[in-house]
Design a protein around this motif. Structure first.
Motif, PDB file in Angstrom:
ATOM      1  N   GLY A   1     165.591  32.846  55.488  1.00  9.75           N
ATOM      2  CA  GLY A   1     166.366  33.366  54.760  1.00  9.75           C
ATOM      3  C   GLY A   1     165.879  33.191  53.748  1.00  9.75           C
ATOM      4  O   GLY A   1     165.560  32.233  52.654  1.00  9.75           O
ATOM      5  N   GLU A   2     166.614  33.941  52.792  1.00  8.55           N
ATOM      6  CA  GLU A   2     166.526  34.488  51.123  1.00  8.55           C
ATOM      7  C   GLU A   2     167.744  33.513  50.191  1.00  8.55           C
ATOM      8  O   GLU A   2     168.757  33.596  50.878  1.00  8.55           O
ATOM      9  CB  GLU A   2     166.828  35.520  50.816  1.00  8.55           C
ATOM     10  N   SER A   3     167.414  33.290  48.835  1.00 11.82           N
ATOM     11  CA  SER A   3     168.708  32.321  48.686  1.00 11.82           C
ATOM     12  C   SER A   3     169.669  31.307  49.094  1.00 11.82           C
ATOM     13  O   SER A   3     170.846  31.620  49.412  1.00 11.82           O
ATOM     14  CB  SER A   3     168.815  33.507  47.547  1.00 11.82           C
ATOM     15  N   MET A   4     169.303  30.236  50.040  1.00 11.68           N
ATOM     16  CA  MET A   4     169.652  29.768  50.507  1.00 11.68           C
ATOM     17  C   MET A   4     170.367  28.593  49.489  1.00 11.68           C
ATOM     18  O   MET A   4     170.161  28.104  49.186  1.00 11.68           O
ATOM     19  CB  MET A   4     169.184  28.652  51.400  1.00 11.68           C
TER      20      MET A   4
ATOM     21  N   LYS B   1     173.528  31.057  54.540  1.00 11.08           N
ATOM     22  CA  LYS B   1     172.003  32.021  54.406  1.00 11.08           C
ATOM     23  C   LYS B   1     172.294  32.921  55.732  1.00 11.08           C
ATOM     24  O   LYS B   1     174.071  32.964  56.245  1.00 11.08           O
ATOM     25  CB  LYS B   1     170.856  31.352  55.097  1.00 11.08           C
TER      26      LYS B   1
ATOM     27  N   ASP C   1     164.438  29.685  48.788  1.00 11.49           N
ATOM     28  CA  ASP C   1     164.072  30.760  49.641  1.00 11.49           C
ATOM     29  C   ASP C   1     162.821  30.982  50.676  1.00 11.49           C
ATOM     30  O   ASP C   1     161.771  29.980  50.214  1.00 11.49           O
ATOM     31  CB  ASP C   1     163.440  32.161  48.228  1.00 11.49           C
TER      32      ASP C   1
ATOM     33  N   THR D   1     168.882  26.926  45.171  1.00 12.87           N
ATOM     34  CA  THR D   1     168.889  27.597  45.717  1.00 12.87           C
ATOM     35  C   THR D   1     167.069  27.709  45.947  1.00 12.87           C
ATOM     36  O   THR D   1     165.834  27.860  45.420  1.00 12.87           O
ATOM     37  CB  THR D   1     168.910  28.814  45.048  1.00 12.87           C
TER      38      THR D   1
END
Lengths: 405, 361
Positions: free
Chosen positions: A377-380, A390, A373, A371
């Motif tokens: 985007g966050e937590s791709m 994302k 960041d 994962t």
């Protein structure tokens, strides 16, 4: 004799250029300025003594650094350069970056890719634009060199290749996400679409947008096209949309034609809501464009240069200091790519003396499980096809700046 | 061998030069090893050489200016590649499939050349240039809007809007996807196939030029009225050259596309047509070995400049070199210089010098 003199002058010019290029024209300014990155691979590691004991991973990418699409290639190159500088300064994983020009052409992209292969590229940033990336992705697959492309968004780039991954949304996802967004936010009832029918990017988004709109019950009242060569006058398309009573116009295209559409609509007194895609990013920095015309334009984009978080701020400041302009989404995508690589290489415990093939297997395992960041985007996460997951951000232009919706 | 004229000898030297170049590259690759970059360029170079030779037949031999030869390349590329994908299961042997696909591409391009030639070759002067220019644009537009799919029931076509994808049955695939062009092409072109195409092109062109028809074509070029007055059917002979050239361009297009995994119609635009015209003009109109050399040199040049860290100035240097070469070949001072040097050699060893001079080609 005059001609002979002219010749001499021309020759001097070539030599002078060659001299400048050798001093300042290196595409990898961050490391080993005189390293001549194209010499035989075996020599290269010895040329990075400044970086201590750890040698660097050779990271290569192709993109249009010249020609009509140069703005995208240069942005990606610059974004990646900044990321490489930052990562190298931290110690740990080290990179050596080499960007080659492909002039947005599949044939040149393959040559550029081969040049990188001769240089000893271990991991690849693919190509910046879609069609060239399809050609280089096929080579990546064949040669087992892992690729993570910042912005080549067509489906054919990753289709059937286990080692080609994308940092950006796939075109189709953008289309359906836009339709979903318009539906959820009740932005318009009657929609007009103007798209470029000789462009992979535009067509990919338009196709899924229309399909998704049908599913959701959005009414598309006007659909008009343009192509290379007739992309300066949009009165016909706009009149059609206006007569059909469209209250929202969807523009799946890059920002140059979009800027003309906005100003021509303004001239004819047509003021619907405008909805764009990530290619619209950059419209505010376009030279000679009256940004007040873009007031109220909405777009889905994963990156916003005006975001207030620390990461984005620091990236934008560095980019502006170095290159004198506001970074667009391509720069952010490439920046993220390098960071994603750094994270994956670190997690896998990879060392620069591994072959491209070994790294390839490690990267496939990492990217499908990790994962990440980043700026875009966050937590791709990535699926096994190489497509990223994302959340797109909705943006609206207010007072000449992007504001999150 | 009395009838072996100077011209014939030059022709044989051209064949020999091409074969020698092929062997040298093969040997070098086998012993020292070519870089990936050069290897990747070999097939495009063969395709461009064939294009330049084909255009030289129209521009140099028949004396008409064609500004849309990339259009014929496009026709050959799309029809040939679509055929190759369609025949994937029918002909498993790759070289044979390539040959068949290139033949189909050539046939379609020849048909296109014939259709355009009918109205245009009846005209005098620059009309052909303008119409071929328009033709190139039309072809680009057509392929940008053409959708062709293939499934068990056969081919499906649609124009402007993609209705093909929805009509395709199980196991069907979209061959040509409008602006998306063709994706996922199996790379079946090889350097050997490219060289064979170049040699075949040379055989066709030399035999055409040295035949009765060839002399008629050149007579019509030099003086149309005089040729007509002695009963030469000018349109027919010009058509012969034009259709041959279109067919060769089509085959080159097929070869080119099948060396890359993807193709879009916009690749074959006006710039590509002009690029090929530049090869021909630089190599000398009507001069076949000149076309071969200039096409190879000008394709290699911008890529080789990458090696010398000239990345950013690559296209600028390319342009300057182009200007220099054009000026040099036309400079009386330098021509005189070259003549003096070769003249001295001729005095010392007349026979050898003559051979050597031609051997350079």
């Amino acid at each position: 004799m005059k001609k002979f003199l002219a010749l001499l002058l021309a020759l001097t010019m070539v030599l002078a250029l060659a001299a400048c290029a050798n001093n300042g024209g290196n595409s990898t300014p961050s490391e080993a300025p005189s390293a001549a990155p194209l010499e035989t691979p075996s020599e290269a590691p010895a040329e990075n003594p400044a970086e201590g004991a750890t040698a660097a991973f050779k990271l290569g990418g192709t993109g249009p650094l010249t020609g009509g699409a140069a703005i995208y290639g240069l942005a990606a190159q610059h974004g990646a350069e900044i990321a490489v500088e930052e990562i190298n300064a931290q110690g740990g994983v080290q990179f050596e970056l080499n960007y080659q020009d492909d002039t947005h052409d599949a044939e040149k992209a393959v040559t550029a890719y081969n040049t990188l292969k001769d240089w000893g590229m271990q991991i690849s940033l693919g190509s910046v634009t879609s069609k060239p990336c399809e050609a280089t992705a096929a080579k990546n697959f064949e040669d087992r060199i892992f690729a993570l492309t910042p912005s080549a968004s067509s489906t054919a780039v990753t289709e059937g290749k286990d080692n080609v991954f994308q940092m950006c949304f796939m075109d189709p996802n953008q289309g359906s996400a836009s339709a979903q967004y318009i539906f959820d936010q009740k932005l318009g009832e009657k929609i007009a679409v103007i798209w470029k029918n000789d462009d992979v990017y535009s067509k990919g988004i338009r196709d899924t947008f229309v399909e998704k709109s049908g599913e959701l019950g959005l009414e598309i009242v006007s659909e008009t096209t343009f192509a290379d060569g007739n992309d300066t006058d949009f009165n016909v398309q706009l009149t059609d949309a206006k007569n059909a009573g469209a209250d929202l116009v969807f523009l799946p295209m890059y920002y140059t034609p979009a800027s003309l559409i906005l100003s021509q609509a303004n001239a004819m007194g047509y003021a619907p809501k405008w909805f764009g895609v990530d290619g619209m990013d950059g419209i505010l920095t376009l030279e000679g464009f009256d940004t007040s015309l873009a007031e109220g334009v909405m777009l889905l984009t994963p990156f916003n240069a005006d975001a207030t978080d620390e990461k984005t701020q620091s990236f934008v400041t560095k980019y502006q200091d170095k290159f004198g302009e506001v970074p667009n989404q391509f720069a952010a995508d490439a920046y993220d790519c390098v960071y994603a690589y750094a994270q994956a290489l670190e997690a896998a415990g990879a060392t620069p003396d591994m072959s491209a093939e070994e790294l390839n297997d490690l990267m496939i395992a990492q990217f499908t499980s990790m994962t990440f960041d980043g700026l875009t985007g966050e937590s791709m996460t990535w699926d096994t096809n190489g497509a990223v997951t994302k959340a797109p951000k909705g943006m609206v232009i207010q007072d000449g700046a992007y504001v999150g919706m | 061998m009395k009838r072996m004229t100077k011209k014939n000898r030059a022709n044989f030297l051209t064949y020999g030069g091409v074969i020698l170049a092929y062997l040298l590259i093969r040997v070098y690759d086998g012993t020292v090893g070519l870089s990936s970059m050069i290897q990747g360029l070999l097939v495009p170079i063969c395709a461009y050489v064939t294009m330049a030779l084909a255009l030289n037949l129209v521009v140099g031999v028949s004396g008409e200016l064609s500004l849309g030869h990339a259009g014929f390349m496009s026709v050959g590329a799309f029809s040939g590649t679509a055929a190759a994908i369609a025949l994937q299961n029918a002909i498993p042997l790759a070289p044979l499939r390539l040959a068949v696909a290139m033949a189909i591409g050539a046939a379609f391009a020849a048909l296109a050349g014939f259709l355009i030639g009918i109205p245009v070759l009846r005209l005098n002067g620059d009309y052909l240039a303008i119409v071929t220019l328009a033709f190139g644009e039309i072809i680009k537009s057509v392929f940008n809007n053409l959708y062709v799919g293939l499934d068990a029931k056969g081919f499906h076509f649609s124009f402007l809007n993609d209705t093909v994808s929805s009509r395709l049955g199980a196991g069907g695939k979209l061959l040509i996807g409008g602006p998306m062009g063709i994706s996922g092409i199996k790379i079946i072109s090889s350097f050997t196939a490219g060289i064979i195409l170049v040699l075949l092109t040379l055989v066709i062109i030399f035999n055409l030029v040295n035949s009765r028809a060839g002399r008629a074509i050149m007579a019509a070029r030099d003086n149309r009225i005089a040729a007509e007055s002695v009963g030469v059917n000018v349109t027919k002979y010009k058509m012969m050259a034009f259709v041959t050239s279109a067919a060769l361009a089509g085959a080159a297009g097929g070869l080119y596309t099948m060396s890359l995994s993807t193709v879009v119609a916009n690749k074959f635009d006006f710039n590509t047509s002009i690029l090929i015209l530049v090869f021909v003009v630089l190599g000398g109109m009507g001069n076949m070995w000149g076309s071969i050399l200039s096409a190879s040199f000008l394709t290699l040049l911008p890529e080789l400049l990458r090696k010398f860290n000239l990345d950013q100035y690559r296209m600028l240097v390319y342009a300057i070199v182009l200007i220099i070469v054009m000026v040099v070949t036309n400079s009386p001072f330098l021509q005189q210089l070259v003549e003096n040097v070769t003249g001295r050699f001729k005095k010392e060893a007349p026979a050898e010098a003559e051979e050597g001079g031609e051997g350079n080609g």
